[in-house]
Motif scaffolding. Sequence first.
Motif, PDB file in Angstrom:
ATOM      1  N   TYR A 118       4.326   3.602  -7.755  1.00 12.53           N
ATOM      2  CA  TYR A 118       3.264   3.694  -6.764  1.00 12.53           C
ATOM      3  C   TYR A 118       3.792   4.141  -5.399  1.00 12.53           C
ATOM      4  O   TYR A 118       3.099   4.847  -4.661  1.00 12.53           O
ATOM      5  N   THR A 119       5.003   3.728  -5.068  1.00 11.07           N
ATOM      6  CA  THR A 119       5.616   4.227  -3.840  1.00 11.07           C
ATOM      7  C   THR A 119       5.949   5.706  -3.989  1.00 11.07           C
ATOM      8  O   THR A 119       5.653   6.522  -3.105  1.00 11.07           O
ATOM      9  N   ALA A 120       6.557   6.066  -5.117  1.00 10.40           N
ATOM     10  CA  ALA A 120       6.943   7.455  -5.353  1.00 10.40           C
ATOM     11  C   ALA A 120       5.743   8.382  -5.300  1.00 10.40           C
ATOM     12  O   ALA A 120       5.830   9.509  -4.781  1.00 10.40           O
ATOM     13  N   ALA A 121       4.611   7.926  -5.803  1.00  8.52           N
ATOM     14  CA  ALA A 121       3.409   8.763  -5.857  1.00  8.52           C
ATOM     15  C   ALA A 121       2.883   9.120  -4.473  1.00  8.52           C
ATOM     16  O   ALA A 121       2.112  10.062  -4.323  1.00  8.52           O
ATOM     17  N   GLN A 122       3.301   8.371  -3.437  1.00  7.01           N
ATOM     18  CA  GLN A 122       2.796   8.592  -2.073  1.00  7.01           C
ATOM     19  C   GLN A 122       3.801   9.282  -1.151  1.00  7.01           C
ATOM     20  O   GLN A 122       3.596   9.330   0.061  1.00  7.01           O
ATOM     21  N   MET A 297       1.906   2.211   1.589  1.00  3.29           N
ATOM     22  CA  MET A 297       0.850   1.271   1.220  1.00  3.29           C
ATOM     23  C   MET A 297       0.997   0.809  -0.225  1.00  3.29           C
ATOM     24  O   MET A 297       1.383   1.585  -1.108  1.00  3.29           O
ATOM     25  N   THR A 298       0.687  -0.442  -0.461  1.00  3.33           N
ATOM     26  CA  THR A 298       0.667  -0.963  -1.825  1.00  3.33           C
ATOM     27  C   THR A 298      -0.689  -0.648  -2.452  1.00  3.33           C
ATOM     28  O   THR A 298      -1.683  -0.466  -1.744  1.00  3.33           O
ATOM     29  N   PRO A 299      -0.762  -0.566  -3.790  1.00  2.00           N
ATOM     30  CA  PRO A 299      -2.050  -0.245  -4.423  1.00  2.00           C
ATOM     31  C   PRO A 299      -3.079  -1.353  -4.213  1.00  2.00           C
ATOM     32  O   PRO A 299      -2.764  -2.540  -4.334  1.00  2.00           O
ATOM     33  N   ALA A 300      -4.291  -0.946  -3.883  1.00  2.00           N
ATOM     34  CA  ALA A 300      -5.396  -1.899  -3.843  1.00  2.00           C
ATOM     35  C   ALA A 300      -5.993  -2.054  -5.231  1.00  2.00           C
ATOM     36  O   ALA A 300      -6.482  -3.126  -5.598  1.00  2.00           O
ATOM     37  N   ALA A 301      -5.961  -0.969  -6.016  1.00  2.00           N
ATOM     38  CA  ALA A 301      -6.485  -0.976  -7.387  1.00  2.00           C
ATOM     39  C   ALA A 301      -5.969   0.267  -8.087  1.00  2.00           C
ATOM     40  O   ALA A 301      -5.625   1.260  -7.456  1.00  2.00           O
ATOM     41  N   ASN A 321     -10.109  -3.388   2.092  1.00  2.00           N
ATOM     42  CA  ASN A 321      -8.846  -3.837   2.654  1.00  2.00           C
ATOM     43  C   ASN A 321      -7.771  -2.786   2.485  1.00  2.00           C
ATOM     44  O   ASN A 321      -7.913  -1.821   1.757  1.00  2.00           O
ATOM     45  N   MET A 322      -6.667  -2.962   3.212  1.00  2.00           N
ATOM     46  CA  MET A 322      -5.598  -1.995   3.174  1.00  2.00           C
ATOM     47  C   MET A 322      -5.015  -1.917   1.759  1.00  2.00           C
ATOM     48  O   MET A 322      -4.807  -2.930   1.102  1.00  2.00           O
ATOM     49  N   GLY A 323      -4.712  -0.745   1.337  1.00  2.00           N
ATOM     50  CA  GLY A 323      -4.164  -0.516   0.002  1.00  2.00           C
ATOM     51  C   GLY A 323      -4.678   0.798  -0.539  1.00  2.00           C
ATOM     52  O   GLY A 323      -5.786   1.226  -0.239  1.00  2.00           O
ATOM     53  N   LYS A 324      -3.851   1.441  -1.319  1.00  2.00           N
ATOM     54  CA  LYS A 324      -4.170   2.769  -1.849  1.00  2.00           C
ATOM     55  C   LYS A 324      -4.827   2.654  -3.230  1.00  2.00           C
ATOM     56  O   LYS A 324      -4.431   1.846  -4.049  1.00  2.00           O
ATOM     57  N   ILE A 325      -5.857   3.456  -3.453  1.00  2.00           N
ATOM     58  CA  ILE A 325      -6.461   3.566  -4.769  1.00  2.00           C
ATOM     59  C   ILE A 325      -5.604   4.525  -5.590  1.00  2.00           C
ATOM     60  O   ILE A 325      -5.308   5.643  -5.149  1.00  2.00           O
ATOM     61  N   MET A 326      -5.218   4.095  -6.783  1.00  2.00           N
ATOM     62  CA  MET A 326      -4.320   4.878  -7.632  1.00  2.00           C
ATOM     63  C   MET A 326      -5.001   5.251  -8.949  1.00  2.00           C
ATOM     64  O   MET A 326      -5.877   4.526  -9.455  1.00  2.00           O
ATOM     65  N   LEU A 327      -4.555   6.381  -9.508  1.00  2.00           N
ATOM     66  CA  LEU A 327      -4.966   6.823 -10.838  1.00  2.00           C
ATOM     67  C   LEU A 327      -3.757   6.789 -11.766  1.00  2.00           C
ATOM     68  O   LEU A 327      -2.636   7.077 -11.349  1.00  2.00           O
ATOM     69  N   ARG A 328      -3.999   6.461 -13.022  1.00  2.00           N
ATOM     70  CA  ARG A 328      -2.940   6.544 -14.024  1.00  2.00           C
ATOM     71  C   ARG A 328      -3.464   7.377 -15.184  1.00  2.00           C
ATOM     72  O   ARG A 328      -4.668   7.381 -15.468  1.00  2.00           O
TER      73      ARG A 328
END
Length: 329
Positions: A118-122, A297-301, A321-328
């Motif tokens: 998740y860090t790498a993706a950003q 940012m850490t993932p929110a979901a 709230n703070m946090g990134k929305i991620m796709l997998r």
Amino acid sequence: MEAGCVRFYEFGRPRDSVQYGLKPIGFPGAGKILLRMLASPVNPSDLIPITGAYAHRTSLPAIPGYEGVGKVIAVGRDVSPALMGKRVLPLRGEGTWQEYVTSPAEWAVPVPDEMDDYTAAQLYINPVTAWVICTETLKLGPGDTLVVNAAGSALGRILAQFSKMLGFRLIAVTRSNYYTDELLRLGASQVIDTATSPLYDTVMELTEGDGATAGIDSIGGPSGMELSMCLRRGGTFVTLGLLSGIPLNGAELSRRGSIDVKLFHLRRWNQQVWVQTWQATFNRIISMIMEGHLSLMTPAACYPLTEIREAVQAAESPGRNMGKIMLRG
């Protein structure tokens, strides 16, 4: 072989326009790699093209997604087999909102084993944008004051951390006090909540009437114009985004003539940069993270591609709230 992907066939509201479907996957050509995607964020910069803001350079149907991380599963001719099985950022290739992505090997950025997906993706859109603006466009350092709106965003958090590293003063502008403590902890000198404090008067008070050295506007419209008023004569105003969907009043900015207005597009920097500089920039950002000087940012979901509309709706939700929305994949 077919695999899942997200497309939009017409411009409109992102949550209504995106669709999940299938597309054929082939072996990568010469100089290319094929990756199985592990994680991709949903950024405002991913959503804006779906609205049609950049229709003149967007061919439909299109697959969104500017960044993400994946594992190399095949390499084309003239590509080192040592990349097989490695996690890399598949940049400057296809849209990343899909299960498999083909990307040019020379622009792919290797990711350390110790870094989570998740860090790498950003690592691309916001860190590179912030670093290039601070060090190349504005050349900020001790004695400079930067004022930036939409400061509760991922970009704002990174700018706060860079202000601590590079020694400039950051005045962060938000529309609520939700992000104040976090931004101050990360390195911002002051946070202005425009819900309770007038922007121009507060900036002038904080700068003893001088105004800021530079400003970064991600909103556009009246908010961007108000931010531009907070700069001192000879200051530099960088217009970066259009979160409001309303363009700046270019005629008014030109008439003022007392500030230097610059339009920053990461795409243009990409077109001009050598591959060695590209890789060196990422290596520096990765080192900052691995050494604990920069956090993202850490993932929110996290959503599967099949739930893309739910993911986009979550990313667009005001006040989340703070946090990134991620796709997998």
